[in-house]
Motif scaffolding. Structure first.
Motif, PDB file in Angstrom:
ATOM      1  N   UNK A  53     -10.222  66.128  60.091  1.00 29.89           N
ATOM      2  CA  UNK A  53     -10.500  64.518  60.483  1.00 29.89           C
ATOM      3  C   UNK A  53      -9.155  63.617  60.436  1.00 29.89           C
ATOM      4  N   UNK A  54      -8.200  64.273  59.556  1.00 32.06           N
ATOM      5  CA  UNK A  54      -7.088  63.505  59.758  1.00 32.06           C
ATOM      6  C   UNK A  54      -6.305  63.805  61.087  1.00 32.06           C
ATOM      7  N   UNK A  55      -6.352  64.806  61.474  1.00 32.95           N
ATOM      8  CA  UNK A  55      -5.806  65.170  62.822  1.00 32.95           C
ATOM      9  C   UNK A  55      -6.467  63.978  64.060  1.00 32.95           C
ATOM     10  N   UNK A  56      -7.768  63.861  63.798  1.00 31.73           N
ATOM     11  CA  UNK A  56      -8.423  62.732  64.766  1.00 31.73           C
ATOM     12  C   UNK A  56      -7.688  61.510  64.343  1.00 31.73           C
ATOM     13  N   UNK A  57      -7.687  61.231  63.164  1.00 29.88           N
ATOM     14  CA  UNK A  57      -7.062  59.661  62.876  1.00 29.88           C
ATOM     15  C   UNK A  57      -5.651  59.857  63.179  1.00 29.88           C
ATOM     16  N   UNK A  58      -4.893  60.725  63.026  1.00 28.39           N
ATOM     17  CA  UNK A  58      -3.336  60.853  63.403  1.00 28.39           C
ATOM     18  C   UNK A  58      -3.353  60.545  64.916  1.00 28.39           C
ATOM     19  N   UNK A  59      -4.079  61.118  65.820  1.00 27.23           N
ATOM     20  CA  UNK A  59      -4.082  61.187  67.106  1.00 27.23           C
ATOM     21  C   UNK A  59      -4.516  59.789  67.759  1.00 27.23           C
ATOM     22  N   UNK A  60      -5.653  58.974  66.956  1.00 27.14           N
ATOM     23  CA  UNK A  60      -6.095  57.808  67.204  1.00 27.14           C
ATOM     24  C   UNK A  60      -4.823  56.778  67.130  1.00 27.14           C
ATOM     25  N   UNK A  61      -4.252  56.859  65.741  1.00 23.19           N
ATOM     26  CA  UNK A  61      -3.217  55.933  65.568  1.00 23.19           C
ATOM     27  C   UNK A  61      -1.924  56.145  66.656  1.00 23.19           C
ATOM     28  N   UNK A  62      -2.088  57.299  67.106  1.00 20.22           N
ATOM     29  CA  UNK A  62      -0.669  57.463  68.066  1.00 20.22           C
ATOM     30  C   UNK A  62      -1.032  56.804  69.486  1.00 20.22           C
ATOM     31  N   UNK A  63      -2.464  56.542  69.659  1.00 24.08           N
ATOM     32  CA  UNK A  63      -2.862  56.180  71.004  1.00 24.08           C
ATOM     33  C   UNK A  63      -2.358  56.732  72.131  1.00 24.08           C
ATOM     34  N   UNK A  64      -2.702  58.031  71.932  1.00 30.74           N
ATOM     35  CA  UNK A  64      -2.456  58.770  73.060  1.00 30.74           C
ATOM     36  C   UNK A  64      -0.992  59.387  73.355  1.00 30.74           C
ATOM     37  N   UNK A  65      -0.111  58.833  72.447  1.00 34.95           N
ATOM     38  CA  UNK A  65       1.326  59.360  72.783  1.00 34.95           C
ATOM     39  C   UNK A  65       1.570  60.777  72.392  1.00 34.95           C
ATOM     40  N   UNK A  66       0.799  61.251  71.561  1.00 29.94           N
ATOM     41  CA  UNK A  66       0.647  62.804  71.078  1.00 29.94           C
ATOM     42  C   UNK A  66      -0.453  63.342  70.513  1.00 29.94           C
ATOM     43  N   UNK A  67      -0.807  64.396  70.997  1.00 27.11           N
ATOM     44  CA  UNK A  67      -2.105  65.094  70.223  1.00 27.11           C
ATOM     45  C   UNK A  67      -1.826  66.463  69.837  1.00 27.11           C
TER      46      UNK A  67
END
Lengths: 253, 95
Positions: A191-205
């Motif tokens: 779940x944290x992976x999804x949250x981190x990606x959302x916070x990065x706003x598509x800059x990294x995944x």
């Protein structure tokens, strides 16, 4: 008090009591029983035993005493089981100007921070009723800190590309709870992976895979009684050798 | 000075004494209370070394006396201590 003093006198070696016992008891009658004298007589008896035991009795006796002491100490240490699972994080999109290895490490750190956050850990602590004794004695903050110490992340090995594989483990006195909590922590990492990606706003995944699910521990990892007993035995033997050396030095003086 | 063996030897220097008398004597001249275990530890060591010997007694209280070797040892120890004390006193006067 008199009974205790009589017991203390009996701690002296039999040969010593045969020679000095009568006059020693006469002295004790003269001075009257007192606590400080009981300890003094017990100390004297111990020294006399050490002085009269042969080398081959003194060294093994202290070795066995050390092993027993560590065996007893091991019974007082909290039994802990460790459940673990293995995960892999593979970067899919890397921020501009960032190296792939560093981007992966930062991504994992961000995920870990979310999983080890106070709110996240408190949810698990309450849901699983973890650390009941600690919660009764200390603050919630201390309990959260305790859980942070019981959760470990270890890199497993270098895989091809820029992915990072790591082992996530949790230690607890109950093996079933240890497994359930590890399972929850792994789920929260996803779940944290999804949250981190959302916070990065598509800059990294990144893509997260669970390579090994949470294990059910079969054996306690702490205390390691055989190792503790061997350490106690070794320390006792070394102490015995030192005591034999000191005794030899005292006799030579 | 609190070495029990030296205190016992010093106590016996003026004649034979049993355990309790040695304890009382040491308390009087050195202000040191030898516990019974400490006293008999010292007596055991001193007798093993031949520095004191038991003398005849008509009851359970066993008196001890210095041997010639014990007296020589005590004299040597006292001479050493005397030299140390004199030096310390001399230096304190001139400090």
């Amino acid at each position: 008090m008199r009974a205790l003093m009589r017991f203390a006198v009996k701690l002296y070696p039999a040969a010593w009591r045969a020679r000095y016992g009568g006059e020693f008891e006469a002295l004790l009658e003269d001075i009257g029983p007192h606590w400080r004298d009981v300890w003094n007589v017990m100390g004297g008896a111990l020294k006399m035993q050490m002085m009269t035991w042969s080398f081959w009795k003194l060294v093994p006796a202290l070795g066995v005493a050390g092993a027993i002491a560590m065996g007893v100490a091991s019974l007082m240490i909290r039994t802990e089981y460790e459940s673990s699972g293995v995960m892999r994080v593979t970067p899919m999109k890397i921020p501009e100007g960032e190296t792939p290895g560093r981007a992966t490490a930062q991504h994992v750190d961000a995920m870990r921070s979310k999983v080890l956050s106070r709110a996240s850990l408190l949810t698990i602590i309450a849901g699983e009723n973890l650390y009941p004794r600690e919660r009764a004695k200390t603050t919630l903050e201390d309990t959260v800190d305790q859980m942070r110490r019981d959760v470990q992340f270890w890199p497993v090995s270098e895989h091809g590309g820029y992915s990072a594989a790591f082992e996530l483990s949790f230690r607890y006195p109950d093996p079933y709870k240890a497994q359930r909590v590890t399972r929850q922590l792994i789920s929260q990492m996803v779940d944290a992976n999804i949250l981190v990606m959302m916070e990065a706003k598509g800059e990294h995944s990144a893509q997260v895979e669970v390579l090994d699910p949470a294990s059910l521990p079969r054996q306690a990892i702490l205390p390691n009684r055989p190792v503790m007993i061997v350490v106690g035995l070794t320390a006792g033997l070394l102490l015995g050798l030192a005591a034999a050396g000191v005794r030899r030095w005292c006799r030579a003086r | 000075m609190s070495d029990p063996t030296l205190l016992v030897l010093a106590s016996l220097a003026d004649g034979e004494k049993h355990g309790y008398a040695i304890m009382e004597d040491v308390m009087r001249f050195a202000d040191v209370r030898l516990g019974p275990g400490t006293l008999y530890g010292a007596i055991t060591r001193l007798e093993q070394r031949g520095w004191i010997r038991p003398v005849g007694s008509d009851n359970r209280r066993q008196p001890y006396a210095l041997t010639a070797v014990g007296r020589t040892y005590l004299e040597a120890q006292v001479a050493n201590l005397d030299r140390v004390l004199r030096t310390a006193l001399e230096r304190l006067r001139h400090a």
